[in-house]
Design a protein around this motif. Structure first.
Motif, PDB file in Angstrom:
ATOM      1  N   CYS A 177       0.843  -1.203   0.000  1.00 10.93           N
ATOM      2  CA  CYS A 177       0.000   0.000   0.000  1.00 10.93           C
ATOM      3  C   CYS A 177       0.869   1.241   0.000  1.00 10.93           C
ATOM      4  O   CYS A 177       1.821   1.347   0.781  1.00 10.93           O
ATOM      5  CB  CYS A 177      -0.904  -0.008   1.232  1.00 10.93           C
ATOM      6  SG  CYS A 177      -2.056   1.371   1.310  1.00 10.93           S
ATOM      7  N   GLY A 178       0.537   2.194  -0.875  1.00 11.57           N
ATOM      8  CA  GLY A 178       1.248   3.451  -0.947  1.00 11.57           C
ATOM      9  C   GLY A 178       0.558   4.546  -0.160  1.00 11.57           C
ATOM     10  O   GLY A 178      -0.061   4.293   0.883  1.00 11.57           O
ATOM     11  N   HIS A 179       0.614   5.761  -0.682  1.00  8.63           N
ATOM     12  CA  HIS A 179       0.132   6.930   0.048  1.00  8.63           C
ATOM     13  C   HIS A 179      -1.390   7.022   0.107  1.00  8.63           C
ATOM     14  O   HIS A 179      -1.913   7.769   0.934  1.00  8.63           O
ATOM     15  CB  HIS A 179       0.698   8.199  -0.601  1.00  8.63           C
ATOM     16  CG  HIS A 179       0.396   9.456   0.153  1.00  8.63           C
ATOM     17  ND1 HIS A 179       0.828   9.667   1.445  1.00  8.63           N
ATOM     18  CD2 HIS A 179      -0.295  10.578  -0.208  1.00  8.63           C
ATOM     19  CE1 HIS A 179       0.425  10.858   1.855  1.00  8.63           C
ATOM     20  NE2 HIS A 179      -0.264  11.434   0.867  1.00  8.63           N
ATOM     21  N   SER A 180      -2.091   6.288  -0.741  1.00 11.74           N
ATOM     22  CA  SER A 180      -3.546   6.412  -0.819  1.00 11.74           C
ATOM     23  C   SER A 180      -4.228   5.071  -0.543  1.00 11.74           C
ATOM     24  O   SER A 180      -4.649   4.374  -1.479  1.00 11.74           O
ATOM     25  CB  SER A 180      -3.961   6.943  -2.188  1.00 11.74           C
ATOM     26  OG  SER A 180      -3.393   8.209  -2.429  1.00 11.74           O
ATOM     27  N   PRO A 181      -4.353   4.678   0.716  1.00 10.92           N
ATOM     28  CA  PRO A 181      -4.971   3.386   1.036  1.00 10.92           C
ATOM     29  C   PRO A 181      -6.398   3.230   0.507  1.00 10.92           C
ATOM     30  O   PRO A 181      -6.820   2.105   0.227  1.00 10.92           O
ATOM     31  CB  PRO A 181      -4.941   3.362   2.572  1.00 10.92           C
ATOM     32  CG  PRO A 181      -3.756   4.204   2.922  1.00 10.92           C
ATOM     33  CD  PRO A 181      -3.779   5.327   1.910  1.00 10.92           C
ATOM     34  N   HIS A 182      -7.153   4.327   0.378  1.00  6.64           N
ATOM     35  CA  HIS A 182      -8.519   4.186  -0.136  1.00  6.64           C
ATOM     36  C   HIS A 182      -8.536   3.804  -1.608  1.00  6.64           C
ATOM     37  O   HIS A 182      -9.581   3.371  -2.117  1.00  6.64           O
ATOM     38  CB  HIS A 182      -9.335   5.468   0.102  1.00  6.64           C
ATOM     39  CG  HIS A 182      -8.779   6.688  -0.542  1.00  6.64           C
ATOM     40  ND1 HIS A 182      -7.628   7.304  -0.099  1.00  6.64           N
ATOM     41  CD2 HIS A 182      -9.202   7.428  -1.600  1.00  6.64           C
ATOM     42  CE1 HIS A 182      -7.377   8.365  -0.849  1.00  6.64           C
ATOM     43  NE2 HIS A 182      -8.318   8.456  -1.773  1.00  6.64           N
ATOM     44  N   ARG A 183      -7.400   3.933  -2.279  1.00  8.30           N
ATOM     45  CA  ARG A 183      -7.275   3.442  -3.653  1.00  8.30           C
ATOM     46  C   ARG A 183      -6.500   2.123  -3.703  1.00  8.30           C
ATOM     47  O   ARG A 183      -6.853   1.219  -4.469  1.00  8.30           O
ATOM     48  CB  ARG A 183      -6.590   4.483  -4.543  1.00  8.30           C
ATOM     49  CG  ARG A 183      -7.433   5.725  -4.772  1.00  8.30           C
ATOM     50  CD  ARG A 183      -6.883   6.605  -5.876  1.00  8.30           C
ATOM     51  NE  ARG A 183      -5.708   7.350  -5.476  1.00  8.30           N
ATOM     52  CZ  ARG A 183      -5.756   8.570  -4.928  1.00  8.30           C
ATOM     53  NH1 ARG A 183      -6.922   9.144  -4.686  1.00  8.30           N
ATOM     54  NH2 ARG A 183      -4.648   9.209  -4.605  1.00  8.30           N
ATOM     55  N   ASP A 184      -5.431   2.000  -2.906  1.00  5.10           N
ATOM     56  CA  ASP A 184      -4.580   0.807  -2.965  1.00  5.10           C
ATOM     57  C   ASP A 184      -5.157  -0.381  -2.205  1.00  5.10           C
ATOM     58  O   ASP A 184      -5.042  -1.521  -2.654  1.00  5.10           O
ATOM     59  CB  ASP A 184      -3.192   1.126  -2.393  1.00  5.10           C
ATOM     60  CG  ASP A 184      -2.429   2.129  -3.225  1.00  5.10           C
ATOM     61  OD1 ASP A 184      -2.864   2.407  -4.366  1.00  5.10           O
ATOM     62  OD2 ASP A 184      -1.404   2.649  -2.754  1.00  5.10           O
TER      63      ASP A 184
END
Length: 274
Positions: free
Chosen positions: A239-246
């Motif tokens: 998971c990167g900076h945007s968990p709601h996307r990743d």
């Protein structure tokens, strides 16, 4: 995302701001409203369907809005340059005005990136006015990795397709991008740090970050845990900076469990209770 966006007008620094917002989820939820605070280049629409799905699946009512200078909210004049305290102003001045306008009391704050920092600042300065905080990939101080990737974003905006991609979500895309980019790359912002303010937070807090976050090391969330002993830590893999996307499912599970475990009701005015 519910496309029936509305406009709230608030007074701020001697002028009227129009802030676009939308309600999502369960209108008659027994829980306090969950207010979603977007990232530094985000907006109401850039959350896409995450807030609606999250709130509907868990019996919550959510408020999603675009901060000043973003989305279809009032644009930032080109000559206006933000100061290092811009997140403090959003937390201490704008949020209370918006909540008063919309009749929101003791909300849960669900903030991502800059929005996660704003959520923490609001909870620190108004400890009795918040039910809890879900802070996702927040910043509590400035790191070299953040600056390097914000410089890279500047190049992508000037010479790549970032501007065209962001323009889908902002009526004035330059207002959104340069307000954020200029202040983060301002040498005066390098000393920005809210670690000491975290001690004022008394509400439930969960700090969530992806292990591959390109805008900050895990020291950001570990720093929160050191200063708020009751806070819960969640690190998401792959998971990167945007968990709601990743990792939307994992983020939803962790955040929903935390909110519903701390069963604070709308009209409750004392200590949190289960």
């Amino acid at each position: 995302m519910d496309t029936s966006a509305q406009i709230a007008s608030i007074d701020w620094q001697g002028r009227q701001l129009a802030l676009e917002y939308a309600w999502v989820g369960a209108p008659s939820s027994e829980y306090p409203v969950v207010v979603f605070l977007h990232e530094g280049l985000g907006s109401l629409s850039m959350w896409k369907d995450f807030p609606a799905h999250f709130c509907t699946a868990n019996g919550l009512r959510g408020l999603v809005f675009s901060r000043y200078a973003y989305g279809n909210s009032t644009a930032r004049p080109a000559e206006e340059h933000w100061r290092p305290d811009f997140m403090h102003r959003q937390a201490i001045e704008v949020l209370p005005a918006l909540f008063a306008q919309l009749g929101i009391e003791r909300p849960w704050l669900f903030g991502h990136s800059d929005g996660g920092s704003i959520a923490l600042l609001y909870a620190a300065h108004f400890p009795n006015e918040v039910s809890g905080v879900v802070t996702v990939a927040p910043h509590i101080f400035v790191e070299d990795i953040s600056i390097a990737n914000i410089r890279a974003a500047r190049e992508a905006y000037l010479h790549g397709d970032l501007r065209s991609r962001l323009a889908r979500h902002h009526a004035d895309v330059d207002s959104a991008f340069w307000g954020w980019n200029d202040i983060w790359l301002d040498p005066a912002f390098r000393d920005w740090n809210i670690e000491d303010e975290l001690a004022g937070i008394t509400c439930p807090v969960i700090a969530i970050q992806g292990e591959d976050d390109e805008y900050g090391t895990l020291e950001q969330v570990h720093g929160i845990i050191r200063r708020i002993s009751s806070a819960r830590l969640c690190v998401l893999s792959q998971c990167g900076h945007s968990p709601h996307r990743d990792q939307p499912s994992e983020l939803s599970r962790e955040a929903a469990e935390f909110i519903t475990t701390h069963r604070v009701y709308k009209n409750h005015t004392g200590d949190n209770h289960a």
